[in-house]
Write a protein that holds these residues in place. Structure first.
Motif, PDB file in Angstrom:
ATOM      1  N   SER A   2       0.643 -24.977  42.310  1.00  0.00           N
ATOM      2  CA  SER A   2       1.436 -24.544  41.166  1.00  0.00           C
ATOM      3  C   SER A   2       2.216 -25.693  40.545  1.00  0.00           C
ATOM      4  CB  SER A   2       2.390 -23.423  41.568  1.00  0.00           C
ATOM      5  OG  SER A   2       3.334 -23.896  42.502  1.00  0.00           O
ATOM      6  N   LEU A  35       6.118 -17.835  42.797  1.00  0.00           N
ATOM      7  CA  LEU A  35       6.741 -18.283  44.036  1.00  0.00           C
ATOM      8  C   LEU A  35       6.614 -19.782  44.237  1.00  0.00           C
ATOM      9  CD1 LEU A  35       5.543 -15.407  46.389  1.00  0.00           C
ATOM     10  CD2 LEU A  35       7.760 -15.649  45.277  1.00  0.00           C
ATOM     11  N   GLY A  36       5.938 -20.452  43.328  1.00  0.00           N
ATOM     12  CA  GLY A  36       5.803 -21.901  43.425  1.00  0.00           C
ATOM     13  C   GLY A  36       5.021 -22.336  44.646  1.00  0.00           C
ATOM     14  N   ASN A  37       5.405 -23.464  45.205  1.00  0.00           N
ATOM     15  CA  ASN A  37       4.673 -24.026  46.341  1.00  0.00           C
ATOM     16  C   ASN A  37       4.914 -23.276  47.642  1.00  0.00           C
ATOM     17  OD1 ASN A  37       3.499 -26.001  44.775  1.00  0.00           O
ATOM     18  ND2 ASN A  37       5.209 -27.405  45.053  1.00  0.00           N
ATOM     19  N   ASP A  38       5.874 -22.350  47.657  1.00  0.00           N
ATOM     20  CA  ASP A  38       6.152 -21.570  48.865  1.00  0.00           C
ATOM     21  C   ASP A  38       5.273 -20.332  48.985  1.00  0.00           C
ATOM     22  OD1 ASP A  38       8.133 -23.367  49.556  1.00  0.00           O
ATOM     23  OD2 ASP A  38       9.723 -22.210  48.579  1.00  0.00           O
ATOM     24  N   ALA A  39       4.406 -20.080  48.024  1.00  0.00           N
ATOM     25  CA  ALA A  39       3.608 -18.854  48.011  1.00  0.00           C
ATOM     26  C   ALA A  39       2.764 -18.698  49.272  1.00  0.00           C
ATOM     27  CB  ALA A  39       2.720 -18.822  46.776  1.00  0.00           C
ATOM     28  N   VAL A  41       3.255 -19.921  52.322  1.00  0.00           N
ATOM     29  CA  VAL A  41       4.108 -19.650  53.476  1.00  0.00           C
ATOM     30  C   VAL A  41       4.622 -18.216  53.430  1.00  0.00           C
ATOM     31  CG1 VAL A  41       6.288 -20.287  54.597  1.00  0.00           C
ATOM     32  CG2 VAL A  41       4.787 -22.057  53.689  1.00  0.00           C
ATOM     33  N   ILE A  42       5.026 -17.768  52.265  1.00  0.00           N
ATOM     34  CA  ILE A  42       5.522 -16.397  52.119  1.00  0.00           C
ATOM     35  C   ILE A  42       4.402 -15.392  52.388  1.00  0.00           C
ATOM     36  CG2 ILE A  42       6.451 -14.721  50.465  1.00  0.00           C
ATOM     37  CD1 ILE A  42       7.962 -17.136  49.205  1.00  0.00           C
TER      38      ILE A  42
END
Length: 53
Positions: A2, A35-39, A41-42
């Motif tokens: 993203s 969610l950006g780059n955390d998608a 992990v989430i």
């Protein structure tokens, strides 16, 4: 991915409109992940929570 922003989005949209079935093209919207780059992990944490019950 993203973080690549609009540059990546335009390339993906071009290929999508070129190769996707017409019904899919008209019913699908492509946009950057909220969610950006955390998608990733989430999503992984959500799967663990779901299957750990």
């Amino acid at each position: 991915m993203s973080a690549a922003g609009d540059m990546l989005l335009k390339v993906v949209e071009n290929y999508f409109h070129k190769f996707a079935y017409s019904q899919v093209r008209t019913s699908t919207k492509i946009k950057l992940a909220q969610l950006g780059n955390d998608a990733g992990v989430i999503g992984a944490a959500s799967l663990v929570k779901h299957y750990k019950r």
